[in-house]
Design an enzyme around this catalytic site. Sequence first.
Site, PDB file in Angstrom:
ATOM      1  CG  ASN A   1     143.006  84.419  -0.872  1.00 52.07           C
ATOM      2  OD1 ASN A   1     141.954  85.042  -0.862  1.00 52.07           O
ATOM      3  ND2 ASN A   1     143.352  83.585   0.092  1.00 52.07           N
TER       4      ASN A   1
ATOM      5  CG  HIS B   1     145.635  77.809  -3.095  1.00 55.56           C
ATOM      6  ND1 HIS B   1     146.737  78.573  -3.445  1.00 55.56           N
ATOM      7  CD2 HIS B   1     145.232  78.287  -1.892  1.00 55.56           C
ATOM      8  CE1 HIS B   1     146.983  79.459  -2.498  1.00 55.56           C
ATOM      9  NE2 HIS B   1     146.073  79.313  -1.543  1.00 55.56           N
TER      10      HIS B   1
END
Length: 114
Positions: free
Chosen positions: A87, A100
């Site tokens: 994201n 991440h």
Amino acid sequence: MSDNDCLFCKMVSGDISPDIVYENDHVLAFRDINPRAPVHVLVIPKNHVPTLADLDNPEIAAQCLLAAKTVAELEGLSENGYRTVINCKQWGGQEVYHLHLHVLGGRAMTWPPG
């Protein structure tokens, strides 16, 4: 390079102890505290990079992808498959501003994701 206010940097430094699945010199992989699948592991670079849009080092990208593959193997996801997600920023759904990669598996994934 780290950010003293970053939750994930605190995990890398050892100030916070996540449920570690995999670690090497470049990345840390740990179980998500709010899992969206039976297996939900986050892979982070040990160097602080706020978002995918800020990534300028191909070695960090490579290390994260290779770690995701390793996590999938360790968690028994390789045979049936799994999903990886990154994201980026607010509209992309990023909540922690430390790059991440999500590794999700243990069930069939639907499309579109959301």
